[in-house]
Design an enzyme around this catalytic site. Structure first.
Site, short mmCIF file in Angstrom:
data_model
loop_
_atom_site.label_atom_id
_atom_site.label_comp_id
_atom_site.label_asym_id
_atom_site.label_seq_id
_atom_site.Cartn_x
_atom_site.Cartn_y
_atom_site.Cartn_z
N ARG A 40 -7.90 39.33 14.48
CA ARG A 40 -8.73 37.89 14.46
C ARG A 40 -9.37 37.85 15.73
O ARG A 40 -9.89 36.79 16.23
CB ARG A 40 -8.01 36.80 14.16
CG ARG A 40 -7.53 36.54 12.55
CD ARG A 40 -8.83 36.82 11.69
NE ARG A 40 -8.36 36.27 10.35
CZ ARG A 40 -7.77 37.28 9.32
NH1 ARG A 40 -7.69 38.59 9.71
NH2 ARG A 40 -7.48 36.68 8.20
N CYS A 50 -8.39 29.95 6.25
CA CYS A 50 -7.04 29.55 6.93
C CYS A 50 -7.37 28.90 8.27
O CYS A 50 -8.13 29.19 8.90
CB CYS A 50 -6.40 30.98 7.27
SG CYS A 50 -5.66 31.63 5.54
N GLU A 110 -7.00 29.61 13.95
CA GLU A 110 -7.86 30.71 13.73
C GLU A 110 -9.27 30.12 13.72
O GLU A 110 -10.23 30.88 13.90
CB GLU A 110 -7.49 31.33 12.33
CG GLU A 110 -8.28 32.51 11.99
CD GLU A 110 -8.38 32.85 10.52
OE1 GLU A 110 -9.30 32.46 9.85
OE2 GLU A 110 -7.39 33.74 10.11
N1 EPU Z 1 2.90 31.13 1.26
C1 EPU Z 1 3.57 30.01 0.99
N2 EPU Z 1 2.84 28.91 0.69
C2 EPU Z 1 1.64 28.76 0.86
C3 EPU Z 1 0.88 29.81 1.16
C4 EPU Z 1 1.54 31.13 1.29
O1 EPU Z 1 4.78 30.34 0.49
O2 EPU Z 1 1.30 27.62 0.69
C5 EPU Z 1 3.23 32.35 1.38
C6 EPU Z 1 2.80 33.37 0.17
O3 EPU Z 1 3.46 33.39 -0.85
C7 EPU Z 1 2.91 34.80 0.91
C8 EPU Z 1 2.71 34.54 2.29
O4 EPU Z 1 2.76 33.08 2.40
O5 EPU Z 1 4.44 35.28 0.72
C9 EPU Z 1 1.30 34.98 2.83
O6 EPU Z 1 0.43 34.33 2.06
P1 EPU Z 1 -0.86 34.98 1.80
O7 EPU Z 1 -0.61 36.17 0.88
O8 EPU Z 1 -1.70 34.08 1.10
O9 EPU Z 1 -1.39 35.54 2.89
P2 EPU Z 1 -2.15 34.73 4.63
O10 EPU Z 1 -1.29 35.26 5.64
O11 EPU Z 1 -1.72 33.16 4.00
C10 EPU Z 1 -3.96 36.17 5.18
C11 EPU Z 1 -5.29 35.52 5.75
C12 EPU Z 1 -6.22 35.22 4.60
C13 EPU Z 1 -6.65 36.18 3.76
C14 EPU Z 1 -5.22 36.45 2.98
C15 EPU Z 1 -5.43 37.54 1.91
C16 EPU Z 1 -4.51 34.72 7.80
C17 EPU Z 1 -4.45 33.61 8.77
N3 EPU Z 1 -4.91 34.73 6.72
O12 EPU Z 1 -3.52 34.82 4.62
O13 EPU Z 1 -7.61 35.02 5.50
O14 EPU Z 1 -7.44 35.75 2.81
O15 EPU Z 1 -4.16 37.16 3.99
O16 EPU Z 1 -5.66 38.83 2.55
O17 EPU Z 1 -4.55 35.87 8.42
C18 EPU Z 1 -8.71 33.45 6.69
O18 EPU Z 1 -8.85 34.27 7.42
O19 EPU Z 1 -9.81 32.61 6.55
C19 EPU Z 1 -8.12 33.56 5.44
C20 EPU Z 1 -8.04 32.80 4.44
#
Ligand code: EPU
Length: 311
Positions: free
Chosen positions: A168, A217, A289
């Site tokens: 990021r 996010c 972020e």
């Molecule tokens: N999870 C939970 N509860 C929640 C949300 C997530 O337990 O309320 C768990 C999920 O089950 C999973 C883990 O947390 O095991 C990660 O969640 P997710 O797969 O949604 O990925 P993330 O790391 O939260 C990242 C990026 C997103 C991007 C997604 C999909 C960051 C901060 N976020 O989310 O990017 O869309 O991967 O590739 O790196 C953004 O940058 O604005 C954004 C949304």
């Protein structure tokens, strides 16, 4: 103050920034839609901030004093060269929509950018924050970028290796203007690329509150093992509210402005509450972020200092 010639060649107006950000909050500013490349030097001599699609931005309720600049159609060209040695060069202006760049690459059978399907951004905004998903980043396919560095007037091209990019972050100083980039892409099957993009967009729609106003996010993931959404969820903060702002019950790393009634102050208060809980209960420092404009500096303070200030 811009000269009359500048105002005649570019579009200048005063607007509430709430209408230009996906979070739908933020006070007024002078908006410049820059169309004319030869006007860059005049613009760079004024105090200004660069705005992309406004999809990762929290603007304070008082707005900002600086001119807010968006690159107009004159900076949005996308050009695909003839393939050479198994690679095709694509040039994209920073004002182009990332979705349009992905669509053109996919139709031409050029692989890579489809991994960013569903990321809302301009090309410039995506370069600036090295936007990405859990599997890939914007700068993964970029071979060079055209920028104006802070304090300079002349655009220059930087090779990808010159960017100390990370998760990021493009690694260039705040205030850097991105004018465009060149991508070097290998061939792929257009149908397979389309299928990948569709799958990624469906997964995003199933796990994120895309229908509601938000800035995506809010926090960077503190580590791959403990994504911010999982941590905030475990802290029991889904549904937590400050005024019109609430933690999404769908994905806990999203703060939503569901009824579009939130102020920036509501969102700041909710962010601070989340950061305090993460620090007090898990000793985890959550860093933003989202970019912030004219918001309280406590959003970027170490949470231990917040514990003392909010004791
Ligand atoms: N999870 C939970 N509860 C929640 C949300 C997530 O337990 O309320 C768990 C999920 O089950 C999973 C883990 O947390 O095991 C990660 O969640 P997710 O797969 O949604 O990925 P993330 O790391 O939260 C990242 C990026 C997103 C991007 C997604 C999909 C960051 C901060 N976020 O989310 O990017 O869309 O991967 O590739 O790196 C953004 O940058 O604005 C954004 C949304």
């Amino acid at each position: 103050m811009f000269t009359a010639g500048f105002i005649a060649r570019n579009r200048v107006s005063r607007l509430p920034l709430s209408g230009l950000t996906t979070m739908r909050v933020g006070g007024p500013a002078q908006l410049v839609l820059l169309d004319c490349r030869s006007d860059l030097p005049e613009l760079l001599n004024q105090r200004h901030r660069w705005l992309g699609k406004g999809a990762n931005l929290l603007v304070g309720d008082a707005g900002v004093d600086e001119a807010v600049v968006r690159l107009g159609p004159g900076f949005a060209a996308i050009e695909l060269e003839e393939p050479a040695g198994g690679t095709t060069r694509v040039r994209a202006g920073a004002g182009a929509d990332l979705a349009e760049l992905m669509a053109q690459c996919q139709r031409a059978g050029l692989a890579g950018p489809e991994g960013l399907a569903g990321v809302p951004a301009t090309v410039g905004g995506a370069l600036r924050m090295n936007a990405g998903t859990s599997t890939c980043w914007m700068l993964d396919w970029v071979s060079r970028v055209e920028v104006v560095l802070p304090g300079e007037e002349a655009p220059r091209w930087l090779e990808r290796a010159e960017l100390p990019a990370s998760y990021r972050s493009c690694g260039l100083p705040p205030g850097t203007l991105f004018l465009g980039c060149e991508l070097a892409l290998a061939s792929g099957d257009p149908e397979a690329l389309r299928a990948t993009a569709t799958r990624l967009k469906r997964a995003k729609a199933a796990s994120q509150p895309l229908a509601l106003a938000s800035a995506g996010c809010v926090f960077k993931n503190p580590s791959p093992e403990m994504p911010a959404g999982k941590l905030i969820d475990q802290l029991g903060l889904k549904g937590e509210r400050c005024g019109g702002a609430s933690v999404s019950p769908v994905h806990a790393n999203f703060i939503v402005n569901a009824e579009r009634s939130a102020s920036a102050s509501d969102i700041v208060a909710l962010i601070t509450r989340i950061r305090l809980r993460a620090w007090r209960e898990r000793q985890v420092r959550l860093d933003l972020e989202v970019e912030t404009w004219n918001c309280p500096s406590e959003l970027h303070a170490h949470p231990q200092d917040l514990v003392e200030a909010h004791a």
